[in-house]
Design a protein around this motif. Structure first.
Motif, PDB file in Angstrom:
ATOM      1  N   ARG A   1       0.820  -1.212   0.000  1.00  0.00           N
ATOM      2  CA  ARG A   1       0.000   0.000   0.000  1.00  0.00           C
ATOM      3  C   ARG A   1       0.852   1.260   0.000  1.00  0.00           C
ATOM      4  NH1 ARG A   1      -4.730  -1.477   4.478  1.00  0.00           N
ATOM      5  NH2 ARG A   1      -5.840  -3.028   3.208  1.00  0.00           N
ATOM      6  N   LYS A   2       1.901   1.250   0.786  1.00  0.00           N
ATOM      7  CA  LYS A   2       2.787   2.407   0.825  1.00  0.00           C
ATOM      8  C   LYS A   2       3.473   2.622  -0.518  1.00  0.00           C
ATOM      9  CE  LYS A   2       6.537   4.430   3.532  1.00  0.00           C
ATOM     10  NZ  LYS A   2       7.471   4.238   4.680  1.00  0.00           N
TER      11      LYS A   2
ATOM     12  N   ASP B   1      -5.328   8.841   1.969  1.00  0.00           N
ATOM     13  CA  ASP B   1      -6.339   8.005   1.348  1.00  0.00           C
ATOM     14  C   ASP B   1      -6.026   7.839  -0.137  1.00  0.00           C
ATOM     15  OD1 ASP B   1      -8.527   6.602   0.689  1.00  0.00           O
ATOM     16  OD2 ASP B   1      -9.995   8.199   1.034  1.00  0.00           O
ATOM     17  N   PRO B   2      -5.860   6.615  -0.643  1.00  0.00           N
ATOM     18  CA  PRO B   2      -5.588   6.436  -2.075  1.00  0.00           C
ATOM     19  C   PRO B   2      -6.707   6.978  -2.958  1.00  0.00           C
ATOM     20  CG  PRO B   2      -5.099   4.427  -0.844  1.00  0.00           C
ATOM     21  CD  PRO B   2      -5.804   5.345   0.100  1.00  0.00           C
ATOM     22  N   ASP B   3      -7.936   6.957  -2.486  1.00  0.00           N
ATOM     23  CA  ASP B   3      -9.027   7.519  -3.289  1.00  0.00           C
ATOM     24  C   ASP B   3      -8.820   9.008  -3.521  1.00  0.00           C
ATOM     25  OD1 ASP B   3     -10.207   5.061  -3.344  1.00  0.00           O
ATOM     26  OD2 ASP B   3     -11.511   5.432  -1.626  1.00  0.00           O
ATOM     27  N   PHE B   4      -8.322   9.712  -2.515  1.00  0.00           N
ATOM     28  CA  PHE B   4      -8.050  11.138  -2.688  1.00  0.00           C
ATOM     29  C   PHE B   4      -6.964  11.357  -3.737  1.00  0.00           C
ATOM     30  CE2 PHE B   4      -5.338  14.736  -1.592  1.00  0.00           C
ATOM     31  CZ  PHE B   4      -6.249  15.775  -1.668  1.00  0.00           C
TER      32      PHE B   4
ATOM     33  N   GLU C   1       3.776   5.801  -5.582  1.00  0.00           N
ATOM     34  CA  GLU C   1       3.707   5.900  -7.044  1.00  0.00           C
ATOM     35  C   GLU C   1       2.644   6.900  -7.479  1.00  0.00           C
ATOM     36  OE1 GLU C   1       3.056   1.975  -8.449  1.00  0.00           O
ATOM     37  OE2 GLU C   1       5.113   1.276  -8.033  1.00  0.00           O
ATOM     38  N   LEU C   2       1.481   6.897  -6.791  1.00  0.00           N
ATOM     39  CA  LEU C   2       0.441   7.867  -7.120  1.00  0.00           C
ATOM     40  C   LEU C   2       0.902   9.297  -6.844  1.00  0.00           C
ATOM     41  CD1 LEU C   2      -2.787   6.107  -5.755  1.00  0.00           C
ATOM     42  CD2 LEU C   2      -2.214   6.536  -8.141  1.00  0.00           C
ATOM     43  N   VAL C   3       1.592   9.486  -5.721  1.00  0.00           N
ATOM     44  CA  VAL C   3       2.080  10.830  -5.395  1.00  0.00           C
ATOM     45  C   VAL C   3       3.134  11.276  -6.392  1.00  0.00           C
ATOM     46  CG1 VAL C   3       3.292  12.183  -3.646  1.00  0.00           C
ATOM     47  CG2 VAL C   3       1.533  10.573  -2.956  1.00  0.00           C
ATOM     48  N   GLN C   4       4.008  10.368  -6.798  1.00  0.00           N
ATOM     49  CA  GLN C   4       5.030  10.718  -7.787  1.00  0.00           C
ATOM     50  C   GLN C   4       4.397  11.097  -9.123  1.00  0.00           C
ATOM     51  OE1 GLN C   4       8.226  11.099  -7.760  1.00  0.00           O
ATOM     52  NE2 GLN C   4       8.989  10.155  -5.868  1.00  0.00           N
ATOM     53  N   GLU C   5       3.385  10.337  -9.541  1.00  0.00           N
ATOM     54  CA  GLU C   5       2.724  10.647 -10.815  1.00  0.00           C
ATOM     55  C   GLU C   5       1.991  11.980 -10.740  1.00  0.00           C
ATOM     56  OE1 GLU C   5      -0.313   8.479 -14.032  1.00  0.00           O
ATOM     57  OE2 GLU C   5       0.141   7.545 -12.078  1.00  0.00           O
ATOM     58  N   LEU C   6       1.307  12.227  -9.609  1.00  0.00           N
ATOM     59  CA  LEU C   6       0.617  13.494  -9.444  1.00  0.00           C
ATOM     60  C   LEU C   6       1.595  14.659  -9.382  1.00  0.00           C
ATOM     61  CD1 LEU C   6      -2.074  14.941  -9.012  1.00  0.00           C
ATOM     62  CD2 LEU C   6      -1.867  14.476  -6.561  1.00  0.00           C
ATOM     63  N   PHE C   7       2.732  14.455  -8.735  1.00  0.00           N
ATOM     64  CA  PHE C   7       3.767  15.494  -8.688  1.00  0.00           C
ATOM     65  C   PHE C   7       4.288  15.811 -10.083  1.00  0.00           C
ATOM     66  CE2 PHE C   7       8.346  16.515  -8.200  1.00  0.00           C
ATOM     67  CZ  PHE C   7       8.212  17.730  -7.549  1.00  0.00           C
TER      68      PHE C   7
ATOM     69  N   LEU D   1       1.726  19.270   1.143  1.00  0.00           N
ATOM     70  CA  LEU D   1       0.539  19.898   0.566  1.00  0.00           C
ATOM     71  C   LEU D   1      -0.572  18.881   0.346  1.00  0.00           C
ATOM     72  CD1 LEU D   1      -0.857  22.364  -0.808  1.00  0.00           C
ATOM     73  CD2 LEU D   1       0.226  21.640  -2.940  1.00  0.00           C
ATOM     74  N   ILE D   2      -0.229  17.688  -0.133  1.00  0.00           N
ATOM     75  CA  ILE D   2      -1.230  16.646  -0.371  1.00  0.00           C
ATOM     76  C   ILE D   2      -1.881  16.225   0.947  1.00  0.00           C
ATOM     77  CG2 ILE D   2      -1.541  14.266  -1.106  1.00  0.00           C
ATOM     78  CD1 ILE D   2      -1.383  16.224  -3.382  1.00  0.00           C
ATOM     79  N   ASN D   3      -1.076  16.033   1.991  1.00  0.00           N
ATOM     80  CA  ASN D   3      -1.636  15.688   3.298  1.00  0.00           C
ATOM     81  C   ASN D   3      -2.557  16.783   3.813  1.00  0.00           C
ATOM     82  OD1 ASN D   3      -0.304  13.119   4.735  1.00  0.00           O
ATOM     83  ND2 ASN D   3       1.185  14.021   3.361  1.00  0.00           N
ATOM     84  N   TYR D   4      -2.145  18.029   3.637  1.00  0.00           N
ATOM     85  CA  TYR D   4      -2.940  19.174   4.106  1.00  0.00           C
ATOM     86  C   TYR D   4      -4.258  19.262   3.340  1.00  0.00           C
ATOM     87  CZ  TYR D   4      -3.571  23.874   6.001  1.00  0.00           C
ATOM     88  OH  TYR D   4      -4.032  24.973   6.661  1.00  0.00           O
ATOM     89  N   GLN D   5      -4.220  19.061   2.033  1.00  0.00           N
ATOM     90  CA  GLN D   5      -5.442  19.098   1.232  1.00  0.00           C
ATOM     91  C   GLN D   5      -6.396  17.981   1.632  1.00  0.00           C
ATOM     92  OE1 GLN D   5      -3.945  18.906  -2.787  1.00  0.00           O
ATOM     93  NE2 GLN D   5      -4.037  21.120  -3.072  1.00  0.00           N
ATOM     94  N   ALA D   6      -5.870  16.786   1.881  1.00  0.00           N
ATOM     95  CA  ALA D   6      -6.727  15.653   2.257  1.00  0.00           C
ATOM     96  C   ALA D   6      -7.458  15.932   3.565  1.00  0.00           C
ATOM     97  CB  ALA D   6      -5.888  14.379   2.368  1.00  0.00           C
ATOM     98  N   ARG D   7      -6.772  16.507   4.558  1.00  0.00           N
ATOM     99  CA  ARG D   7      -7.411  16.778   5.835  1.00  0.00           C
ATOM    100  C   ARG D   7      -8.404  17.925   5.748  1.00  0.00           C
ATOM    101  NH1 ARG D   7      -3.340  13.919   6.137  1.00  0.00           N
ATOM    102  NH2 ARG D   7      -2.725  12.673   7.925  1.00  0.00           N
ATOM    103  N   LEU D   8      -8.101  18.944   4.972  1.00  0.00           N
ATOM    104  CA  LEU D   8      -9.052  20.038   4.794  1.00  0.00           C
ATOM    105  C   LEU D   8     -10.297  19.563   4.056  1.00  0.00           C
ATOM    106  CD1 LEU D   8      -6.783  23.109   3.901  1.00  0.00           C
ATOM    107  CD2 LEU D   8      -7.899  22.577   6.063  1.00  0.00           C
ATOM    108  N   GLU D   9     -10.124  18.619   3.125  1.00  0.00           N
ATOM    109  CA  GLU D   9     -11.283  18.083   2.406  1.00  0.00           C
ATOM    110  C   GLU D   9     -12.202  17.323   3.359  1.00  0.00           C
ATOM    111  OE1 GLU D   9     -11.728  14.473  -0.627  1.00  0.00           O
ATOM    112  OE2 GLU D   9     -10.809  16.231  -1.571  1.00  0.00           O
TER     113      GLU D   9
END
Length: 503
Positions: free
Chosen positions: A146-147, A220-223, A152-158, A176-184
């Protein structure tokens, strides 16, 4: 000859000396011989095994004779309910006061407690379940997979974000991704802030310069998949259709061209402060106690350390900077001044919680403007703390007839517009005794608002939004690249309680 004169077998046995039972052993053979004969099992014990036992007693303990039953048996009460040895054997208590029956009752308790202590119920010992010998290896492998997928998803999004103008490094992007996920999560479900988010209003216990925030890698991988689909969708849009420009479009194009020329002529923000200013900043960071005061606001060394890299700003820094903006506005009302400032009023960070949680009447917000008339101002500047996790800026612009919201995360802020419209109407009814006329007013949330590229610079963006609005700026001329310089600059400005001249 009665029974008391005729010696029976039980009396013969009871007269023999008994050997004391060893601890943990069953009763002796003499004790078993003294037990009364078996009787038929009563009907109440033919119930299913899963029937509800007496409250406060287990199935095994409920089958044993209680103290009241034993006392009834000793006192000769024949109406007492029958006592049992186990759930499958029932023995009626004999109304006698002889010592043999007292020993019998004690032996029942001993046998029941021994069976209960060994965990045996109904002759069946419960089985204990245990994990597979490779269960921990499997769990570790699943977590590792899972990690790896998440990375890989974070690298592709970056990669997609870099191609669309993102300029910060990969570590800042992960924060930034962690911060966006929690604010969402906070925006969608209205949950309380995660314990992993630092309390923006909390006092710093130690003057250490470590990072005040902590983020979990378990995003969350869905995010991530939603963010990746959104980034890919921007590359899949069809090309725009050709059009013939109208007169209005030509005028708009000319205005944009003039603004681009003005932007080129405007000096850019430097990367570092002048050498003497840098020396003063280092000296300010070494001071202890109260650093500076302006109006009724003050900051100390712990508050000033919030302006170091990767730190969230607290209420003291936000309110001190707002007091500096208000002082500059009041001292620059001379129409002959070289650099004319707007006539603004600044509400502290405690205004928004009062308005949102208590309302105009219960929060007694009419007293906040007892000595001022906000309707005679050019603009009202308001810092907003959302769920104690994110700073944004808002303004009531009387010149432009706009209620403005500036968010460095570009989230939906419809509740800000609704609350500020309600405040304007309540304030106008209180001061002018009639409803506020919203004709021509609009909600303003520009899409080109500068955006943060990490999870901790929201307070810095908010301060710079409010400072630019106090000068009447329609556009913001800073970005994420300037935050390191602006942090050092704010340390100098707060330490000297005045704004630094120049860009």
């Amino acid at each position: 000859m009665n029974s008391s004169q005729k010696p029976g077998r039980s009396q013969t046995v009871s007269q023999q000396p008994e050997k004391p039972n060893q601890p943990g052993s069953l009763p002796s053979q003499a004790t078993h011989l003294a037990l009364p004969p078996r009787l038929p099992i009563p009907e109440e014990f033919h119930k299913p095994i899963d029937s509800q036992p007496v409250a406060g007693r287990s199935r095994l303990s409920s089958s044993l004779p209680s103290r009241s039953e034993s006392s009834n048996a000793l006192n000769g009460n024949g109406n007492s309910p029958p006592s049992t040895l186990t759930g499958h054997t029932s023995v009626t208590s004999v109304p006698s006061r002889s010592k043999e029956h007292i020993q019998h009752s004690q032996s029942y308790d001993f046998i029941g407690s021994s069976a209960h202590g060994r965990g045996v119920v109904g002759g069946i010992r419960p089985r204990r379940s245990r994990d597979h010998i490779y269960a921990h290896v499997h769990r570790a492998k699943v977590q590792e997979d899972r990690k790896k997928d998440r990375e890989e998803l974070v690298q592709e999004l970056f990669h997609y974000k870099r191609s669309t103008g993102y300029t910060s490094d990969f570590d800042s992007f992960k924060s930034l991704i962690n911060y966006q996920a929690r604010l969402e999560i906070l925006e969608r479900h209205a949950l309380s802030p995660s314990p992993s988010l630092t309390d923006l209003r909390a006092k710093q216990s130690l003057p250490e310069r470590s990072r005040r925030h902590s983020f979990s890698d378990d995003v969350d991988p869905d995010f991530l998949e939603r963010a990746l689909r959104k980034a890919k969708k921007s590359f899949e849009l069809p090309p725009p259709k050709p059009f013939s420009p109208s007169h209005d479009r030509l005028r708009l194009s000319a205005r944009h061209r003039d603004e681009a020329i003005e932007k080129r002529l405007r000096p850019k923000l430097p990367k570092v402060l002048p050498p003497d200013a840098e020396t003063q900043v280092n000296a300010l960071l070494c001071k202890k106690g109260v650093i500076s005061k302006v109006a009724r606001e003050s900051v100390n060394d712990r508050d000033l350390s919030r302006l170091l890299p990767s730190q969230w700003l607290n209420d003291e820094i936000m309110n001190f900077y707002g007091a500096m903006i208000l002082t500059r506005s009041e001292s620059n009302r001379d129409p002959t001044a070289k650099r004319k400032m707007l006539d603004v009023h600044y509400f502290s960070t405690f205004f928004w919680p009062k308005l949102k949680n208590e309302g105009y009447e219960q929060g007694r917000l009419a007293k906040w403007t007892k000595k001022i008339d906000i309707f005679s101002k050019d603009a009202i500047l308001i810092p907003i703390n959302h769920s104690n996790s994110h700073w944004t800026a808002a303004a009531i612009n009387f010149r432009r007839k706009r209620i403005e919201s500036y968010d460095s995360m570009n989230l939906d802020r419809h509740q800000v517009f609704k609350a500020l419209r309600s405040y304007l109407d309540s304030e106008h009814r209180n001061k002018r005794k009639k409803p506020f006329d919203f004709t021509g007013w609009q909600n303003y949330n520009p899409e080109d608002t500068p955006q943060q590229e990490n999870g901790y610079d929201c307070g810095m963006f908010t301060c710079q939004f409010l400072e630019s609005l106090s000068r009447g700026e329609e556009e913001f001329h800073f970005s994420q690249r300037d935050m390191a310089y602006l942090r050092r600059r704010m340390i100098w400005e707060i330490g000297h309680a005045k704004f630094l001249d120049g860009p």
